[in-house]
Design an enzyme around this catalytic site. Structure first.
Site, short mmCIF file in Angstrom:
data_model
loop_
_atom_site.label_atom_id
_atom_site.label_comp_id
_atom_site.label_asym_id
_atom_site.label_seq_id
_atom_site.Cartn_x
_atom_site.Cartn_y
_atom_site.Cartn_z
N GLU A 196 10.01 35.24 126.68
CA GLU A 196 10.95 35.05 125.57
C GLU A 196 11.84 36.28 125.36
OE1 GLU A 196 7.74 32.06 124.94
OE2 GLU A 196 7.79 34.19 125.46
N GLU A 313 21.11 17.45 123.77
CA GLU A 313 21.07 16.58 124.95
C GLU A 313 19.84 15.69 124.83
OE1 GLU A 313 21.27 18.37 128.93
OE2 GLU A 313 19.78 16.89 129.61
#
Length: 543
Positions: A196, A313
């Site tokens: 991350e 999406e």
């Protein structure tokens, strides 16, 4: 929450279930403070277009795709805003800029990586011409972050920022996006230990470089209304990177994340056990899938007041959908349920993904050797959602999920059907009912028109409590209709076809479809019959 009960009747050889729910005339009076409602953003019904397919969908100055524009206009007519278009997807991270390329895009398909889109891509200056074709549409342009092991990735980023910003300008730019589904980068285009903090460092470096180019080339795009990003655009919630941890590690250090974008697919085209009824026409599964994203965002929104979540999406089945499922009328019904459940739990906008030859696409933009140009079944689901929401610019709505609870013998109430209320100023305006019990109009759903299904199509009667409406008040009934859940053609919304072959996607009213049906409030409730594999809107505001 609203309650419901059912009892079974048998009429004319077909089962008719009576399902009752409270739609609540007024949210604050009938539901109290515990009801969960969502307020959709403008342009709630929007699209994500595969980067490599964008020139097909939009066309260019010498050959504009008028069919696509007509379909976008239809949706804008209902909601007051043409869909926002995100140009991205897997191929945005494959696209390398070649200033000497004389065509928009040169792509090579490697079937071992994907048979559906090119995985080696160069784009030229004329690629960006497609952004100027559709009037009154705003775009999010996706920049290449993944790189595809091409050392021209950084040069591509710097070069394309200038040409993209000058092409889009304030009139056409919504936001930017840097990288598609970076939670899948590890081992593919990044080391296996990519984490991350690595992602955040890279994303900040890239977005700061974008801002640097904008300050030189398009300084007018740096105010808060035009500068910002959809992020982090992760593929899901259980992959290599964790969205709440990314946020904690400083993704929004610069305060440029305008919408928290996440991606969702209910399942995969090649996943074991995928069926139309069990996977898509399954309200329980849809709720579970969406709720997981809402729960993830809750860990972020607590420290980010005002930030909205979107589906940047999404569609039915990843790997571009499955023939016979993702392009069927059943998928259109799933799309209505998915979109409205998203709206009801606070997801602000939904971008349905599509590309050339994709099975789940709402339309095929051009004829290829694999598919013929045309309006596909999922588009009719988009239309039904837009019509139900209404003009969000002049009449913002809140959407409530109406709980259908069984108390009789039937076990699939609330699993194979769903209902939603649309409220304006807290007052009930419309009800959507989606009966997702599969009915195949061909024997065993084979699609063979010579062997029609001999079984009758069952009907369910839904009764909604609308205390506060005077007896005699009417609601106009609008139906989304096809011959069955396995149908891929012959679909109408309120008697209207949007097929390519009739008038290039413009609305054409068919004379052989009954419309104008009305139902009447009686003793504080309203009743409507809905066939299996059908969706219906009751509009109390229609004159």
């Amino acid at each position: 929450m609203a309650a419901a009960f059912i009892c079974l009747l048998f009429l004319s050889g077909s089962a008719t279930a009576k399902i009752v729910a409270d739609a609540a005339f007024h949210l604050s009076k009938s539901f109290g403070p515990l009801i969960i409602v969502g307020e959709p953003l403008d342009g709630f019904v929007s699209f994500s277009i595969e980067f490599a397919s964008f020139p097909d969908f939009a066309g260019n100055a010498s050959n504009p795709n008028k069919f696509s524009n007509n379909l976008l206009n239809n949706l804008g007519y209902f909601t007051g805003t043409k869909p926002y278009i995100r140009v991205g997807g897997n191929t945005q991270d494959f696209a390398i800029y070649n200033p000497d390329l004389t065509i928009a895009l040169n792509g090579t398909v490697n079937a071992t990586r994907s048979p559906d889109y090119p995985t080696t891509i160069e784009i030229g200056p004329s690629f960006f011409e497609s952004y100027s074709i559709w009037p009154n549409v705003k775009f999010t342009h996706g920049f290449n972050m993944g790189g595809n092991h091409d050392d021209r990735q950084w040069a591509t980023l710097i070069q394309t920022v200038e040409i993209a910003c000058k092409t889009l300008g304030k009139d056409k730019l919504q936001w930017w996006e840097y990288g598609n589904e970076p939670d899948l980068f590890a081992t593919a285009v990044r080391p296996s230990n990519y984490n991350e903090s690595d992602y955040v460092e890279e994303w900040l470096a890239g977005t700061r470089a974008i801002k640097g180019v904008l300050s030189e080339s398009c300084p007018d795009l740096l105010d808060n209304e035009t500068y910002g990003y959809l992020a982090p655009s992760f593929a899901g919630i259980v992959n290599h990177l964790n969205a709440p941890r990314v946020w904690t590690d400083g993704l929004d250090t610069d305060g440029t994340v305008r919408l928290f974008s996440t991606h969702n697919y209910i399942s995969g085209a090649t996943s074991l056990g995928v069926t139309l009824q069990g996977t898509l026409m399954n309200h329980t599964r849809t709720r579970s899938s969406v709720d997981a994203h809402v729960s993830e965002f809750a860990h972020i929104s607590a420290s980010a007041p005002g930030l909205r979540q979107i589906m940047g999406e999404t569609n039915s089945l990843f790997h571009q959908g499955k023939p016979g499922l993702s392009n069927s009328f059943g998928a259109a019904l799933w799309g209505i349920d998915f979109n409205l459940y998203c709206a009801s739990v606070g997801i602000g906008r939904v971008h349905m993904h599509m590309g050339t030859n994709y099975r789940y696409a709402s339309w095929q933009p051009v004829t290829t050797d694999l598919a013929v140009v045309g309006t596909k079944a999922p588009y009719y689901g988009n239309i039904a959602v837009a019509a139900f929401l209404g003009n969000l610019r002049i009449e913002p709505v809140r959407i409530a999920h109406l709980d259908l609870r069984r108390s009789g013998a039937e076990t699939d109430v609330g699993v194979r059907d769903a209902a939603y209320g649309a409220y304006v100023d807290d007052a009930l305006m419309r009800i959507m009912v989606i009966n997702m019990r599969a009915y195949n109009y061909t024997l065993n759903g084979t699609g063979d028109l010579s062997t029609p299904n001999p079984s009758p199509r069952d009907v369910r009667v839904y009764t909604f409590g609308v205390d506060g409406f005077a007896d005699g008040r009417e609601a106009l009934v609008r139906r989304l209709y096809a011959n069955g859940s396995d149908a891929i053609t012959g679909i109408t919304w309120d008697g209207v076809s949007y097929n390519h072959e009739l008038d290039l996607g413009k609305p054409v009213r068919l004379q052989n479809v009954t419309t104008g049906e009305r139902v009447t409030v009686k003793n504080g409730s309203v009743e409507v019959a809905v066939s299996d594999s059908q969706a219906v809107v009751l509009d109390f505001g229609a004159i």
